[in-house]
Motif scaffolding. Structure first.
Motif, PDB file in Angstrom:
ATOM      1  N   PHE A 211      10.112  14.884   2.419  1.00  0.00           N
ATOM      2  CA  PHE A 211       9.563  13.367   2.701  1.00  0.00           C
ATOM      3  C   PHE A 211       8.874  12.838   1.403  1.00  0.00           C
ATOM      4  O   PHE A 211       7.819  13.554   1.210  1.00  0.00           O
ATOM      5  N   LEU A 212       8.834  11.630   1.094  1.00  0.00           N
ATOM      6  CA  LEU A 212       8.223  11.167   0.062  1.00  0.00           C
ATOM      7  C   LEU A 212       7.080  10.114   0.860  1.00  0.00           C
ATOM      8  O   LEU A 212       7.478   9.203   1.350  1.00  0.00           O
ATOM      9  N   LEU A 213       5.824  10.351   0.235  1.00  0.00           N
ATOM     10  CA  LEU A 213       4.949   9.454   0.463  1.00  0.00           C
ATOM     11  C   LEU A 213       3.883   9.033  -0.654  1.00  0.00           C
ATOM     12  O   LEU A 213       2.663   9.588  -0.627  1.00  0.00           O
ATOM     13  N   PRO A 214       4.239   8.109  -1.549  1.00  0.00           N
ATOM     14  CA  PRO A 214       3.291   7.825  -2.781  1.00  0.00           C
ATOM     15  C   PRO A 214       2.234   6.827  -2.432  1.00  0.00           C
ATOM     16  O   PRO A 214       2.157   6.080  -3.297  1.00  0.00           O
ATOM     17  N   SER A 215       1.856   6.989  -1.296  1.00  0.00           N
ATOM     18  CA  SER A 215       0.841   5.685  -1.092  1.00  0.00           C
ATOM     19  C   SER A 215      -0.340   5.471  -1.800  1.00  0.00           C
ATOM     20  O   SER A 215      -0.775   6.559  -2.258  1.00  0.00           O
ATOM     21  N   GLU A 216      -0.663   4.236  -2.048  1.00  0.00           N
ATOM     22  CA  GLU A 216      -2.203   3.852  -2.468  1.00  0.00           C
ATOM     23  C   GLU A 216      -3.220   4.445  -1.943  1.00  0.00           C
ATOM     24  O   GLU A 216      -4.080   5.153  -2.409  1.00  0.00           O
ATOM     25  N   TYR A 217      -3.027   4.344  -0.561  1.00  0.00           N
ATOM     26  CA  TYR A 217      -3.886   4.693   0.303  1.00  0.00           C
ATOM     27  C   TYR A 217      -3.513   5.408   1.866  1.00  0.00           C
ATOM     28  O   TYR A 217      -2.321   4.623   2.152  1.00  0.00           O
TER      29      TYR A 217
ATOM     30  N   VAL B 190       0.906  -0.984   0.077  1.00  0.00           N
ATOM     31  CA  VAL B 190       0.120  -0.195   0.166  1.00  0.00           C
ATOM     32  C   VAL B 190       0.768   1.173  -0.093  1.00  0.00           C
ATOM     33  O   VAL B 190       0.388   2.469  -0.640  1.00  0.00           O
ATOM     34  N   LYS B 191       2.258   1.125   0.509  1.00  0.00           N
ATOM     35  CA  LYS B 191       2.905   2.506   0.440  1.00  0.00           C
ATOM     36  C   LYS B 191       3.776   2.716  -0.760  1.00  0.00           C
ATOM     37  O   LYS B 191       4.292   3.665  -1.062  1.00  0.00           O
ATOM     38  N   ARG B 192       3.565   1.738  -1.968  1.00  0.00           N
ATOM     39  CA  ARG B 192       4.223   1.853  -3.266  1.00  0.00           C
ATOM     40  C   ARG B 192       5.541   2.397  -3.103  1.00  0.00           C
ATOM     41  O   ARG B 192       6.031   3.432  -3.722  1.00  0.00           O
TER      42      ARG B 192
ATOM     43  N   GLY C  13      12.759   2.095   7.772  1.00  0.00           N
ATOM     44  CA  GLY C  13      11.592   0.965   8.021  1.00  0.00           C
ATOM     45  C   GLY C  13      11.940  -0.112   7.360  1.00  0.00           C
ATOM     46  O   GLY C  13      13.151  -0.513   6.639  1.00  0.00           O
ATOM     47  N   ASP C  14      11.251  -1.275   7.425  1.00  0.00           N
ATOM     48  CA  ASP C  14      11.303  -2.414   6.982  1.00  0.00           C
ATOM     49  C   ASP C  14      10.068  -3.260   6.680  1.00  0.00           C
ATOM     50  O   ASP C  14       9.053  -2.678   7.121  1.00  0.00           O
ATOM     51  N   GLY C  15       9.953  -4.407   5.840  1.00  0.00           N
ATOM     52  CA  GLY C  15       8.714  -4.966   5.374  1.00  0.00           C
ATOM     53  C   GLY C  15       8.733  -5.704   4.199  1.00  0.00           C
ATOM     54  O   GLY C  15       9.843  -5.710   3.632  1.00  0.00           O
ATOM     55  N   PRO C  16       7.725  -6.350   3.843  1.00  0.00           N
ATOM     56  CA  PRO C  16       7.784  -7.080   2.644  1.00  0.00           C
ATOM     57  C   PRO C  16       8.298  -6.555   1.474  1.00  0.00           C
ATOM     58  O   PRO C  16       8.971  -7.442   0.699  1.00  0.00           O
ATOM     59  N   GLU C  17       8.191  -5.418   1.114  1.00  0.00           N
ATOM     60  CA  GLU C  17       8.698  -5.009  -0.175  1.00  0.00           C
ATOM     61  C   GLU C  17      10.055  -4.401  -0.198  1.00  0.00           C
ATOM     62  O   GLU C  17      10.604  -3.905  -1.376  1.00  0.00           O
ATOM     63  N   ARG C  18      10.661  -4.571   0.954  1.00  0.00           N
ATOM     64  CA  ARG C  18      12.156  -4.092   0.790  1.00  0.00           C
ATOM     65  C   ARG C  18      13.060  -4.396  -0.156  1.00  0.00           C
ATOM     66  O   ARG C  18      13.847  -3.900  -0.921  1.00  0.00           O
TER      67      ARG C  18
END
Ligand code: GMT
Length: 380
Positions: A276-282, A211-213, A236-241
Motif C-alpha cells: 500500500f502506497l501513502l505518500p501524503s503531505e500530511y 494533500v495525498k500527493r 477513490g476519486d477526487g480533484p487530482e485524479r
C-alpha cells in the motif's frame, strides 16, 4: 445509551471511522442515530439499533451558499428531543462542533437539559482548513465548548494545541479497524484478472486531494516498473485524479494501472494486494493504511504527521520524507524482489494492525460516554 453521531457521509476517513464506530456501538446494544446529509457509505447493514436522519438543506434563490450548518443544528435539535438522545458525538470539527454547540443551546433553552457533546478531531479540520483565519475563531470556540475532545493520534493532539488556544484536555483515541473484515482469503480469480502473470500488486486509496500527493504514487510505481513487472490499483476519486491519469500516460505506465474509482468493498481489493502506497503531505493517522495492514499489505508511506504511529519503520513497511520518491521507490523495489522478506513484513503488518482492532478501541469511546450518562439511566 442513545447516541447521536454526526459525520461526513462520504468516502473520507472520518466518515468511515464514525460509521464503523456507530455500527459497533449498535452491535453492543446502544441505539445509534446518524445525522448526516446523505446515507454514510459504510452504513450498508440493517441493524434495528441504527437510525439514519437526513439533514435536508432547502435552497432559496437568495442563497448562493445554502446554510448547511443551520439545517444541521435544527436536525440535531429535532433528533435530540424526539429521540431523547443521551449525547452527541460529532466527527470532524467543521462545522459539526459549532452546529452541536448551537443545538445544545437551543435544547437547553427549551428543556433546561444540557446535552453532552463529544468532538473527535480527525485531520484537516485542524491542520489545514480549521486553522485558516476565516474559520479559526469558531473552531477554537466550539472545540472548547465541547464536553469532551478526542483526537485520533498523538500527533493530531499536539497539532491542535499548537494551532488553537484549547483550554481543555484532549484525549487520544486512535482510529481502529475491524481486522476480521480484512483478514480474508483473496479471491484468486480477481487476482488472476489483475495480475495474470503473478505480478506484484501495489495499491493506493484516497480521495485524491492535493494533500495525498497522488502523483508520487505514480512516480514510485513507474520506478518499480523499471525493475519488475507489477500492477497498480488506484482506488477513490477526487480533484487530482485527472492530472494523475495524465502523468501515468506521460510516464508510459498507464497499461499497468487500473483506476477503480470509489469502491465500497475495499477489503476485496486490499486482500489481493501486496503493498500500500501513502505518500501524503500530511496524515493525522492514515486509516486507509491501517486497513491495508489488516489485509496483510506492507505500507510505504511518508513520515508525516501521525503516520509513524502506525507504520513501523523496517517492520510493517517503510517511511521516507515527504516527496522523497527515490527512497520510497528503492524500498519498494528491494522488498518486492525479496519473497521471504515480503511475507515476513506482511505478517508483521497484520500483527501490528491487530493492536488497533475495533474490540480494543471502542471501549475507550464508551468509557467517555459513561462519564456523561444520565443518573436515571446509569444509576451512578
Ligand atoms: O482531513 C481529511 O483528510 C479528511 C479526513 C476525513 O474526514 O476523511 O481524514 C483525516 O481523518 C482520517 C480518519 O481519522 C485520518 O485517517 C486521516 O489521516 C485524516 N487525513 C488527514 O489528516 C489528511
Amino acid at each position: 445509551m442513545r447516541i447521536g453521531i454526526v459525520c461526513y457521509p462520504t468516502f473520507g476517513g472520518s466518515g468511515v471511522l464514525a460509521t464503523e464506530l456507530g455500527k459497533a456501538l449498535a452491535d453492543k446494544g446502544h441505539s445509534v442515530h446518524f445525522i448526516t446529509y446523505q446515507q454514510p457509505v459504510r452504513l450498508n447493514v440493517f441493524n434495528t439499533n441504527i437510525y439514519y436522519h437526513e439533514v435536508r438543506v432547502p435552497t432559496y434563490p437568495l442563497f448562493d451558499y445554502p446554510p448547511y450548518e443551520i439545517a444541521l443544528a435544527s436536525t440535531m435539535v429535532d433528533v435530540i428531543m424526539n429521540q431523547d438522545l443521551d449525547l452527541l458525538h460529532v466527527h470532524y470539527a467543521i462545522p459539526h462542533a459549532s452546529a452541536a454547540y448551537m443545538a445544545k443551546q437551543i435544547v437547553k433553552q427549551k428543556t433546561g437539559r444540557s446535552i453532552p457533546v463529544i468532538t473527535t478531531l480527525h485531520g484537516t479540520d485542524i491542520t489545514l482548513v480549521g486553522k485558516d483565519k476565516t474559520y479559526e475563531p469558531v473552531v477554537t470556540f466550539s472545540i472548547n465548548e465541547s464536553d469532551a475532545i478526542t483526537a485520533v493520534s498523538e500527533n493530531l493532539r499536539e497539532e491542535t494545541f499548537k494551532n488553537f488556544a484549547i483550554v481543555k484536555p484532549i484525549e487520544v483515541i486512535t482510529n481502529f479497524v475491524d481486522v476480521s473484515r480484512f483478514n480474508k482469503k483473496p479471491i484468486d480469480a480477481f487476482r488472476q484478472v489483475i495480475a495474470p502473470n503473478g505480478e506484484k500488486i501495489l495499491v493506493h486509496a484516497s480521495n485524491f486531494r492535493k494533500v495525498k500527493r497522488v502523483n508520487d504514487v505514480i512516480k514510485v510505481f513507474s520506478e518499480v516498473r523499471k525493475h519488475m513487472p507489477a500492477k497498480l490499483l488506484m482506488v477513490g476519486d477526487g480533484p487530482e485524479r485527472f492530472a494523475t491519469e495524465e502523468l501515468a500516460r506521460e510516464l508510459g505506465v498507464m497499461e499497468d494501472i487500473r483506476f477503480l474509482g470509489k469502491q465500497e468493498q475495499i477489503e476485496e481489493i486490499l486482500v489481493v494486494s501486496d503493498l500500500f502506497l501513502l505518500p501524503s503531505e500530511y496524515e493525522s493517522f492514515g486509516l486507509a493504511a491501517l486497513e491495508a495492514m489488516a489485509a496483510r499489505n506492507i505500507v510505504i508511506s511518508t513520515n508525516a504527521g501521525g503516520l509513524p504511529e502506525i507504520n513501523i519503520q523496517g517492520v510493517t513497511g517503510f517511511m521516507a520524507n515527504v516527496g522523497d520518491v527515490a527512497a520510497m521507490s528503492e524500498f519498494a523495489v528491494s522488498i518486492l524482489g525479496n519473497e521471504d522478506g515480503l511475507e515476513k513484513m506482511k505478517e508483521a503488518a497484520y500483527n501490528h494492525a491487530l493492536s488497533f482492532d475495533i474490540s480494543n478501541i471502542v471501549p475507550h469511546y464508551e468509557a467517555i460516554y459513561k462519564r456523561f450518562c444520565r443518573m436515571e439511566l446509569c444509576g451512578g
